[in-house]
Design a protein around this motif. Sequence first.
Motif, short mmCIF file in Angstrom:
data_model
loop_
_atom_site.label_atom_id
_atom_site.label_comp_id
_atom_site.label_asym_id
_atom_site.label_seq_id
_atom_site.Cartn_x
_atom_site.Cartn_y
_atom_site.Cartn_z
N TRP A 73 0.87 -1.17 0.00
CA TRP A 73 0.00 0.00 0.00
C TRP A 73 0.91 1.22 0.00
CZ3 TRP A 73 -4.16 -1.54 4.17
CH2 TRP A 73 -5.06 -2.44 3.57
N VAL A 74 0.70 2.09 -0.98
CA VAL A 74 1.61 3.20 -1.22
C VAL A 74 0.83 4.51 -1.22
CG1 VAL A 74 3.48 4.05 -2.67
CG2 VAL A 74 2.89 1.61 -2.72
N GLN A 75 1.20 5.40 -0.32
CA GLN A 75 0.62 6.74 -0.32
C GLN A 75 1.50 7.62 -1.19
OE1 GLN A 75 0.46 8.68 3.51
NE2 GLN A 75 -1.29 9.93 2.90
N LEU A 94 13.47 2.36 -15.55
CA LEU A 94 14.17 3.09 -14.50
C LEU A 94 15.61 3.39 -14.85
CD1 LEU A 94 12.72 1.24 -11.37
CD2 LEU A 94 11.94 3.37 -12.43
N GLY A 95 15.98 3.16 -16.10
CA GLY A 95 17.34 3.44 -16.53
C GLY A 95 18.24 2.22 -16.45
N ASP A 96 18.43 1.67 -15.24
CA ASP A 96 19.26 0.49 -15.10
C ASP A 96 18.49 -0.81 -15.35
OD1 ASP A 96 17.83 1.20 -12.85
OD2 ASP A 96 19.22 0.29 -11.44
N PHE A 97 17.19 -0.76 -15.33
CA PHE A 97 16.37 -1.91 -15.68
C PHE A 97 14.94 -1.44 -15.92
CE2 PHE A 97 15.50 -1.51 -11.20
CZ PHE A 97 14.23 -2.03 -11.01
N ARG A 144 9.34 2.78 -4.80
CA ARG A 144 9.52 4.24 -4.72
C ARG A 144 10.02 4.80 -6.05
NH1 ARG A 144 9.40 6.00 0.59
NH2 ARG A 144 9.44 4.32 2.14
N ARG A 145 10.92 4.11 -6.68
CA ARG A 145 11.45 4.58 -7.96
C ARG A 145 10.37 4.52 -9.05
NH1 ARG A 145 16.77 1.49 -9.43
NH2 ARG A 145 16.80 3.07 -11.07
N THR A 154 6.46 8.82 -3.62
CA THR A 154 5.93 8.06 -2.50
C THR A 154 6.10 8.84 -1.20
OG1 THR A 154 6.27 5.89 -3.50
CG2 THR A 154 6.28 5.99 -1.10
N LEU A 155 5.01 8.96 -0.45
CA LEU A 155 5.03 9.57 0.87
C LEU A 155 5.15 8.52 1.97
CD1 LEU A 155 2.12 12.14 0.39
CD2 LEU A 155 4.58 12.63 0.38
#
Length: 224
Positions: A73-75, A94-97, A144-145, A154-155
């Motif tokens: 669960w991500v706020q 994400l650049g690296d993957f 988060r990324r 992400t908070l």
Amino acid sequence: MSQLILFNKPYGVICQFSQHELHPTLKDHIALPGVYPAGRLDTDSEGLLLLTGDGELQHRISDPRWKQPKTYWVQVEGRVSEAQLQALRDGVDLGDFVTQPAQVRQLPEPPALWERKPPVRFRKTVPDGWLEIIISEGKNRQVRRMTAKVGLPTLRLVRVAVGPWQLDGLQPGEMRTLTVSLADLPRTGLAKPAARAPARQGGRQEPAAPAAARAVPRFRFAKK
């Protein structure tokens, strides 16, 4: 049969048993000898952490080849759009993957979670919302990324399930001990290699196939 510990890791606790000069560690909460985390959870993240003293069970839980789904669960900060949700579902470069397809939905209202200490800092002029994100990967700070990449920083991040094990009812710092059999664990993913990043054509990312739909468990927590 093996012993498995379900622990609700509080915010700010480091996933190690050795002492740390700045932060509390697992040693401050778990007095059982000979157990180790099966996977990790960032210091600034909360929720379900699995521990065991059985090396084979630890491998079955943490090795990405077994593809144990992890539910978060991500706020997030910002107004969530369908385009952003679909970008998370399709896979994010994400650049690296490139992340594998994820199951993502917007929660209709904030879950009844415990109060975080310290509390999340909000900007009164910026809206926020909650997402449920299910992934089978576990790269460093991946969720988060992912949300930051689509414009939703992400908070707060709470892991509520790993594979068949759920956080149900556990408050921060509490744990529950189970006895499990390796034979009873889900065997999905073992015969399949980890999905490769979608091929690039003409410098553009080809969209990945969406994750297969499945019933998503609903978790309930009583406010402390």
